[in-house]
Design a protein around this motif. Structure first.
Motif, mmCIF file in Angstrom:
data_model
loop_
_atom_site.group_PDB
_atom_site.id
_atom_site.type_symbol
_atom_site.label_atom_id
_atom_site.label_comp_id
_atom_site.label_asym_id
_atom_site.label_seq_id
_atom_site.Cartn_x
_atom_site.Cartn_y
_atom_site.Cartn_z
ATOM 1 N N LEU A 145 0.947 -1.103 -0.037
ATOM 2 C CA LEU A 145 -0.124 0.031 0.005
ATOM 3 C C LEU A 145 0.750 1.149 -0.141
ATOM 4 N N LYS A 146 0.641 2.230 -0.962
ATOM 5 C CA LYS A 146 1.454 3.280 -1.043
ATOM 6 C C LYS A 146 0.460 4.717 -0.852
ATOM 7 N N ILE A 147 0.993 5.477 -0.175
ATOM 8 C CA ILE A 147 0.074 6.854 -0.052
ATOM 9 C C ILE A 147 0.929 7.875 -0.553
ATOM 10 N N LEU A 148 0.272 8.607 -1.482
ATOM 11 C CA LEU A 148 0.950 10.021 -2.410
ATOM 12 C C LEU A 148 0.266 10.992 -1.664
ATOM 13 N N LEU A 149 1.258 12.254 -1.247
ATOM 14 C CA LEU A 149 0.620 13.387 -0.652
ATOM 15 C C LEU A 149 0.660 14.446 -1.836
ATOM 16 N N ASP A 150 -0.139 15.356 -1.658
ATOM 17 C CA ASP A 150 -0.155 16.646 -2.353
ATOM 18 C C ASP A 150 0.699 17.719 -1.606
ATOM 19 N N SER A 151 0.667 18.848 -2.442
ATOM 20 C CA SER A 151 1.786 19.908 -2.240
ATOM 21 C C SER A 151 1.507 20.424 -0.526
ATOM 22 N N ILE A 152 0.538 20.394 -0.194
ATOM 23 C CA ILE A 152 0.085 20.807 1.276
ATOM 24 C C ILE A 152 0.118 19.460 2.272
ATOM 25 N N ASP A 153 0.406 18.342 1.608
ATOM 26 C CA ASP A 153 0.705 17.152 2.692
ATOM 27 C C ASP A 153 -0.819 16.518 2.852
ATOM 28 N N LYS A 154 -1.580 16.683 2.032
ATOM 29 C CA LYS A 154 -2.935 15.893 2.286
ATOM 30 C C LYS A 154 -2.887 14.848 1.289
ATOM 31 N N VAL A 155 -3.570 13.698 1.857
ATOM 32 C CA VAL A 155 -3.454 12.403 1.048
ATOM 33 C C VAL A 155 -4.182 12.628 -0.427
ATOM 34 N N ASP A 156 -3.497 12.566 -1.312
ATOM 35 C CA ASP A 156 -3.975 12.718 -2.490
ATOM 36 C C ASP A 156 -4.299 11.223 -3.307
ATOM 37 N N GLN A 157 -3.475 10.323 -3.254
ATOM 38 C CA GLN A 157 -3.797 9.177 -3.898
ATOM 39 C C GLN A 157 -3.373 7.906 -2.824
ATOM 40 N N LEU A 158 -3.921 6.983 -3.297
ATOM 41 C CA LEU A 158 -3.644 5.559 -2.491
ATOM 42 C C LEU A 158 -3.504 4.473 -3.565
ATOM 43 N N HIS A 159 -2.210 3.779 -3.701
ATOM 44 C CA HIS A 159 -1.966 2.695 -4.583
ATOM 45 C C HIS A 159 -1.923 1.576 -3.828
ATOM 46 N N ALA A 160 -2.749 0.331 -4.456
ATOM 47 C CA ALA A 160 -2.411 -0.973 -3.811
ATOM 48 C C ALA A 160 -2.148 -1.749 -4.841
ATOM 49 N N TYR A 161 -0.905 -2.672 -4.564
ATOM 50 C CA TYR A 161 -0.190 -3.619 -5.665
ATOM 51 C C TYR A 161 -0.479 -4.841 -5.319
ATOM 52 N N ARG A 162 -0.655 -5.667 -6.176
ATOM 53 C CA ARG A 162 -0.405 -7.157 -6.096
ATOM 54 C C ARG A 162 -1.565 -7.710 -4.947
ATOM 55 N N HIS A 163 -2.137 -8.950 -5.426
ATOM 56 C CA HIS A 163 -3.184 -9.528 -4.365
ATOM 57 C C HIS A 163 -4.161 -8.351 -3.632
ATOM 58 N N MET A 164 -4.708 -7.436 -4.441
ATOM 59 C CA MET A 164 -5.495 -6.496 -3.793
ATOM 60 C C MET A 164 -6.982 -7.017 -3.688
ATOM 61 N N LYS A 165 -7.422 -7.021 -2.404
ATOM 62 C CA LYS A 165 -8.897 -7.302 -2.337
ATOM 63 C C LYS A 165 -9.586 -6.200 -1.417
ATOM 64 N N PHE A 166 -10.704 -5.679 -1.854
ATOM 65 C CA PHE A 166 -11.382 -4.830 -0.637
ATOM 66 C C PHE A 166 -12.625 -5.255 -0.468
ATOM 67 N N TYR A 167 -13.351 -4.906 0.674
ATOM 68 C CA TYR A 167 -14.654 -5.353 1.449
ATOM 69 C C TYR A 167 -15.283 -3.918 1.544
ATOM 70 N N ARG A 168 -16.610 -3.885 1.179
ATOM 71 C CA ARG A 168 -17.465 -2.886 1.580
ATOM 72 C C ARG A 168 -18.797 -3.706 1.777
ATOM 73 N N ASN A 169 -19.841 -3.230 2.804
ATOM 74 C CA ASN A 169 -21.019 -3.887 3.062
ATOM 75 C C ASN A 169 -21.632 -3.954 1.453
ATOM 76 N N ASP A 170 -21.658 -3.014 0.693
ATOM 77 C CA ASP A 170 -22.458 -3.158 -0.350
ATOM 78 C C ASP A 170 -21.829 -3.532 -1.679
#
Length: 206
Positions: free
Chosen positions: A8-33
């Motif tokens: 998991l890799k987080i990229l920040l913007d110019s004011i250090d806010k989270v801009d992007q989340l990258h997930a590599y290899r064997h990614m799974k996600f779960y949400r109720n819907d």
């Protein structure tokens, strides 16, 4: 929303806010819907857009969606729309007889949501469907295979309500006892329900 991957890799913007989340290899996600898996994922925080790459699969209600690439758009935490690019395959186990599978194929497809419920799908180019028909008393009617250039699908309560086939539709109805075995499934059919994360702990199981 629960996400797991090898990296998991987080990229920040110019004011250090989270801009992007990258997930590599064997990614799974779960949400109720809805749930999904792919080799990699990019989540653009600013516009709430999620990109899935390399054999992505998304499960929504009883439907399995698969294509070469998937783009999911959210608004205020709610599902807004989803775009499936190239080699689209939608499968749903028949609600009357689980040995059969209703299927949709096409080159690309767009889905729209209202209140987190999918209400419309449009399939583009080389659209095909396999659908099983039953009488109200559950007597089998048969299986239809229909092809057209494009199709428009409306859903109600997450179930298919109408399909409009556009541009030279061609249809064939097989009585249930006369369906050739090779006609039951499209080429490339694969049912991945055993890999679906049905609870948040399942995202750790590849």
């Amino acid at each position: 929303l629960f996400i797991h991957a090898d990296t998991l890799k987080i990229l920040l913007d110019s004011i250090d806010k989270v801009d992007q989340l990258h997930a590599y290899r064997h990614m799974k996600f779960y949400r109720n819907d809805f749930q999904g898996m792919s080799d990699s994922m990019v989540y653009i925080i600013k516009d709430s857009t999620v990109y899935f790459y390399h054999d992505p699969v998304i499960w929504y209600e009883e439907n399995q969606f698969k294509s070469d690439e998937i783009k999911l758009v959210m608004q205020n935490g709610n599902l807004d729309s989803v775009l499936f690019n190239r080699n689209v395959f939608l499968i749903a186990q028949d609600t009357i007889d689980s040995n059969f599978y209703n299927q949709i194929k096409g080159n690309s497809m767009v889905g729209w949501f209202k209140n987190n419920s999918m209400y419309k799908l449009r399939v583009y180019e080389n659209s095909e469907t396999i659908y099983f028909l039953w009488e109200e008393d559950l007597t089998p009617v048969g299986m239809t295979r229909i092809s057209a250039s494009d199709m428009l699908i409306f859903l109600k309560n997450n179930r298919l309500e109408t399909i409009t086939y556009q541009k030279e539709p061609k249809a064939k109805l097989y009585p249930m006892h006369q369906i050739p075995q090779e006609e039951l499934k499209f080429n490339g059919f694969i049912w991945l329900d055993d890999r679906r994360p049905k609870k948040k702990e399942d995202i750790f199981i590849w």
